[in-house]
Structure formats: C-alpha cells, structure tokens
Design an enzyme around this catalytic site. Structure first.
Site, PDB file in Angstrom:
ATOM      1  N   ARG A  39     -21.846   1.539 -49.492  1.00  0.00           N
ATOM      2  CA  ARG A  39     -21.430   0.655 -49.334  1.00  0.00           C
ATOM      3  C   ARG A  39     -22.525  -0.319 -48.886  1.00  0.00           C
ATOM      4  O   ARG A  39     -21.441  -1.851 -49.484  1.00  0.00           O
ATOM      5  CB  ARG A  39     -20.981   0.993 -47.365  1.00  0.00           C
ATOM      6  N   ASP A 148      -9.544  -3.651 -33.469  1.00  0.00           N
ATOM      7  CA  ASP A 148     -10.465  -2.368 -34.635  1.00  0.00           C
ATOM      8  C   ASP A 148     -11.983  -3.299 -34.315  1.00  0.00           C
ATOM      9  O   ASP A 148     -11.377  -4.454 -34.424  1.00  0.00           O
ATOM     10  CB  ASP A 148     -10.071  -1.879 -35.859  1.00  0.00           C
TER      11      ASP A 148
END
Length: 283
Positions: A39, A148
């Site tokens: 990532r 979020d």
C-alpha cells in the site's frame, strides 16, 4: 533496467504501524507487513520518493498531517455492496422503521448514521429502505449521515455513480426508482442524495456533532482495531444512540467490554440501546 524495490526496515515498520494505530486504532502486525509495504509503495510512486526512510521523513515534516490522512486512506480496506448483509435491512424494514417514520410524520427528528460508508453503497441502501417505508421522507426531518476516514471514498460516495455490475443486485424496480442511467453506469437520483450528508470522519478522533441517532451502522470495522479501541468505540456509540436505538455491526463482531451492559442483542449482530446510563470516557 530492473530496479530493486525499497526495503522496509523493522524500525520503519514499527514507526508506520504506530502512526496508523495512534491515528485510527487499526492494528498492523507482522502478518500484515506485506500489505503495508504494497500500500505504501503506491504512495512512494505518487510522491516520487526513493524509499521508506524518505516517506517516514515526510510524515515528520511540515505537511506530515496531510500525508497521514493519505496513509490512512492507503491502508484501509473498502469492501462493500448494496444491501450487504441483507438481514440488517430486512430488520430495518420490518421492525425498526415503522415507529421512526411515524415520528417523522409527527414532526420529530430522525437520524441515521453509516459510520464507515466506504464508497456509499451502505448509506444509499439505507436511504432506499427508508424511502420505501416513507416515500416523502425528504420532506420531513429525516437525515442520513455517511462518514468514512478515507476522503477518496467520501468523494466517491457523494458522487453516487456505480457500475452496472454493482447495481444489478438492486433489481429492476429499485434501479428504476432510485437510479438514473448515465452512459454505461448508474447514478443515484438527486432527490435521494438530498437525504444524505457525507463527511470525512475518523472514528478514533473527536466527533463533530452532539445530536443523537436512532440507528447506527458500523459493520466490519472494529475487526481491524485492538481491544481497547474497539471497546471504547462501543461505549461512544452507546452515548450517541437514543434510548431504544439500534446498532448494526459486522457478522464477526460483537459488543464487548463495559458497553455490553448498555446494549441488548435482539437479532443477528443487531443491538438495541437500553436505558442504562453511559459513563462518559475520553475519546
């Protein structure tokens, strides 16, 4: 020319894992080391940085706070679908919404929260279910908060544009009622969007609201937290729910710790807030 990928030292791994845990409560252990490397490698390419040492220096620099947001975006997992775990929406439709919609018709405030909304399928599924129960819901004080930690997900959710494959699960009736065709995709209708508010929000940080909710969805989130962060979140949700309000959580989660006495399990990963007062804790 073949380039050797940068190596993540143990000290760098611990630094990054500690930052992620401090900012979000998410635990990155050795088993997730390869995931972390993959990532963050994307961030190295975007930022044109040569190695993880340079990335750690950036996190400590003047724009480190902004990059920490990108780090959380990179590490979070976004798996969602319309009407995922459908038994929750069945319970909402058959048990929970009737008295709430009566409250709305009587002029009362009704609030829902999708606390980890990802790309928006969950809060829109919630909106569709509410509108099926009360087609004129937008004319009443009914609001769905969708939040979020990942700002990119919040933007995608607010856009409300989905591929045909994602929409197929809705079936033709819901698709025609709540979506409009846009080229090779489907967009949520503006009158549906009017019921929702999208915000970037870290569940591990301060919450910028004081009003309580009638229903909270927070599913498959605390599985990434350590025990302390998980139990603290349950306690905070209890304080944010009206008495009799409902908390929906993920299929492999359960409410534990001090908050357990504040909730009654009334369905499959479905909890009702009882009348026991909440002892406030630091967030």
């Amino acid at each position: 020319m073949i380039t050797t990928p940068p190596e993540l030292t143990q000290a760098q791994f611990r630094k990054l894992a500690d930052i992620i845990h401090a900012d979000s409560g998410i635990v990155i252990n050795e088993a997730k080391r390869s995931l972390l490397v993959a990532r963050i490698n994307r961030r190295l390419r975007i930022l044109d940085l040569q190695d993880f040492g340079a990335y750690c220096q950036k996190l400590d620099g003047a724009d480190g706070a902004q990059e920490r947001r990108h780090l959380l975006s990179a590490i979070t997992t976004n798996v969602t679908a319309f009407f995922r775990e459908p038994h929750h929406f069945d319970a909402l439709s058959s048990e929970i919404l009737k008295p709430l919609m009566a409250d709305a018709r009587a002029g009362k405030r009704v609030r829902f929260w999708s606390a980890a909304c990802s790309s928006g399928e969950e809060p829109y599924s919630l909106a569709f279910t509410v509108l099926e129960a009360l087609p004129e819901a937008a004319r009443h004080d009914v609001l769905i908060l969708a939040s979020d930690v990942d700002p990119q997900m919040v933007r995608r959710a607010e856009e409300g544009l989905y591929a045909e494959d994602a929409v197929r699960v809705l079936g033709p009736e819901r698709s025609q009622r709540f979506m409009v065709r846009r080229d090779d995709a489907y967009a949520v209708r503006d009158d549906v969007k009017a019921m929702l508010r999208f915000v970037e929000l870290n569940l591990h940080a301060q919450w910028p609201f004081t009003g309580k909710f009638d229903v909270i969805f927070c599913r498959n989130v605390t599985i990434y937290f350590d025990g302390e962060a998980r139990r603290r979140l349950w306690q905070r949700f209890a304080g944010q729910l009206n008495e009799g309000g409902t908390l929906f959580i993920g299929h492999s989660e359960r409410v534990d710790g001090p908050a357990a006495e504040l909730f009654e399990l009334v369905g499959t990963t479905q909890y009702r807030r009882n009348a026991v007062p909440v002892q406030t804790t630091a967030s």
